[in-house]
Design a protein around this motif. Structure first.
Motif, PDB file in Angstrom:
ATOM      1  N   ASP A   9     -15.226   1.465   1.279  1.00 27.70           N
ATOM      2  CA  ASP A   9     -15.171   2.761   1.956  1.00 27.70           C
ATOM      3  C   ASP A   9     -16.102   3.763   1.295  1.00 27.70           C
ATOM      4  O   ASP A   9     -16.551   4.720   1.934  1.00 27.70           O
ATOM      5  N   PHE A  56      -1.541   4.694  -7.000  1.00 28.47           N
ATOM      6  CA  PHE A  56      -2.094   3.421  -7.470  1.00 28.47           C
ATOM      7  C   PHE A  56      -2.183   2.367  -6.377  1.00 28.47           C
ATOM      8  O   PHE A  56      -3.067   1.517  -6.409  1.00 28.47           O
ATOM      9  N   GLY A  70      -2.739   2.959  -3.237  1.00 27.22           N
ATOM     10  CA  GLY A  70      -3.572   3.408  -2.126  1.00 27.22           C
ATOM     11  C   GLY A  70      -5.042   3.069  -2.291  1.00 27.22           C
ATOM     12  O   GLY A  70      -5.834   3.318  -1.379  1.00 27.22           O
ATOM     13  N   PHE A  71      -5.415   2.530  -3.440  1.00 26.65           N
ATOM     14  CA  PHE A  71      -6.833   2.271  -3.710  1.00 26.65           C
ATOM     15  C   PHE A  71      -7.033   0.864  -4.263  1.00 26.65           C
ATOM     16  O   PHE A  71      -6.153   0.303  -4.912  1.00 26.65           O
ATOM     17  N   THR A 121       0.858  -1.179   0.000  1.00 23.42           N
ATOM     18  CA  THR A 121       0.000   0.000   0.000  1.00 23.42           C
ATOM     19  C   THR A 121       0.893   1.227   0.000  1.00 23.42           C
ATOM     20  O   THR A 121       2.115   1.123  -0.095  1.00 23.42           O
ATOM     21  N   ASP A 122       0.248   2.383   0.145  1.00 23.55           N
ATOM     22  CA  ASP A 122       1.016   3.617   0.168  1.00 23.55           C
ATOM     23  C   ASP A 122       1.534   3.927   1.575  1.00 23.55           C
ATOM     24  O   ASP A 122       2.015   5.017   1.828  1.00 23.55           O
ATOM     25  N   TYR A 167      -0.314   3.996   4.253  1.00 19.55           N
ATOM     26  CA  TYR A 167      -1.366   4.632   5.051  1.00 19.55           C
ATOM     27  C   TYR A 167      -2.500   3.658   5.319  1.00 19.55           C
ATOM     28  O   TYR A 167      -3.669   4.001   5.188  1.00 19.55           O
ATOM     29  N   GLY A 168      -2.123   2.440   5.709  1.00 19.22           N
ATOM     30  CA  GLY A 168      -3.136   1.440   6.045  1.00 19.22           C
ATOM     31  C   GLY A 168      -3.683   0.766   4.799  1.00 19.22           C
ATOM     32  O   GLY A 168      -3.175   0.955   3.690  1.00 19.22           O
ATOM     33  N   ASP A 169      -4.727  -0.030   5.010  1.00 17.18           N
ATOM     34  CA  ASP A 169      -5.333  -0.747   3.893  1.00 17.18           C
ATOM     35  C   ASP A 169      -5.734   0.220   2.791  1.00 17.18           C
ATOM     36  O   ASP A 169      -6.131   1.350   3.070  1.00 17.18           O
ATOM     37  N   PRO A 170      -5.663  -0.241   1.529  1.00 14.30           N
ATOM     38  CA  PRO A 170      -6.119   0.633   0.441  1.00 14.30           C
ATOM     39  C   PRO A 170      -7.579   1.042   0.647  1.00 14.30           C
ATOM     40  O   PRO A 170      -8.359   0.306   1.253  1.00 14.30           O
ATOM     41  N   THR A 171      -7.914   2.224   0.179  1.00  9.08           N
ATOM     42  CA  THR A 171      -9.304   2.675   0.192  1.00  9.08           C
ATOM     43  C   THR A 171     -10.081   1.847  -0.835  1.00  9.08           C
ATOM     44  O   THR A 171      -9.734   1.840  -2.009  1.00  9.08           O
TER      45      THR A 171
END
Lengths: 180, 180
Positions: free
Chosen positions: A131, A48, A50-51, A4-5, A7-11
């Motif tokens: 989300d 890419f 992050g989602f 991921t980026d 910042y936690g699980d991808p959105t």
């Protein structure tokens, strides 16, 4: 494994897509494409990893259960092959979106379901817990909407996650705005 | 000068924010904070240069134009100082959001306006043309909504850009859900 980026699980964004009423399968409707392109250009942008996009295509069964009135169904196998052909059409539609994500390196999943789109979308939201949900819409006036159904309005009210509705660009609107 | 993530102009997200009905100024309402935090964690994520946030706080004038009935207004200057004090309260509220963005390195702008929130938000959307609008909402039932007004519902219908409504988490809801 899942990058991921940082910042936690991808959105997880669910994107509801349907076929073009003008060109049929496997072409996506103008409003589905708009919703998808908006999601990429305005939300995902360069991020890419992050989602994750969850594509959902809901096929509406014909009222009488037959898609082609001039076909002959002589055996249970005929019905089975009809259902499979429907599913394959749906998969061809989803291919457009999945291929595009694959080229960019965006994680995605794609699903075909049968039923009333508004109900199925809301129940898939409950099950998959994205989300947010992105739905395209034709941007019809109230009078036109009465005859077309209002999947987007229903989802805004009833889906169990934040929903964003993306209208087609005015310059992409066909002569008859009910077409898509 | 304006650095971005290399994917064109930053995505402009307008975030409408208001003060807490429980704690007053300068505290943001629970639903404003939720909307802001959701925007950061689910959309902006790590892509700080890809987004620009436009905070908008609309102050509702009292029906009679007086904020404190026990104050004495003896000169035009008194009225002026009252208006300035209102504005300063609004700025203190916005400071919370701007500081947070500044710490993260996210570009932002913040504005205080007077008027009916739903109308002012829609007219600022027209003027500033954000890519999307984020509004918090209390998640009230239809009966409660009648008495509280429905800024978020109005914006979903009338704002000239895609709108996403973010509900407070259930565990952040005060005893009386009309409080915020």
């Amino acid at each position: 494994m899942a990058e991921t980026d940082g910042y936690g699980d991808p959105t997880k964004i669910m994107v509801a897509v349907n076929e073009s009423s003008l060109k049929g399968y496997p072409h996506p409707s103008i409003s589905s494409r708009s919703a998808f392109e908006w999601t990429l250009s305005k939300l995902v942008r360069s991020n890419f990893s992050g989602f994750k996009l969850l594509f959902l295509h809901v096929q509406v069964p014909d009222e009488d259960g037959f898609d082609d009135m001039d076909s002959i169904y002589a055996s249970p196998a005929d019905f089975k092959s009809m259902k499979e052909r429907d599913k394959i059409r749906g998969l061809h539609l989803l291919e457009f979106f999945v291929n595009h994500c694959h080229e960019l390196g965006i994680k995605c999943e794609a699903r075909v379901r049968k039923g009333d789109p508004k109900d199925v979308i809301c129940s898939e939201v409950k099950r998959l817990q994205p989300d947010m949900l992105v739905v395209g819409c034709r941007g019809l006036g109230p009078f036109q909407r009465v005859f077309v159904g209002t999947v987007s309005e229903f989802c805004v009210k009833h889906a169990n996650c934040p929903v964003i509705t993306i209208r087609r660009n005015a310059d992409e609107c066909p002569q008859d705005p009910i077409d898509d």
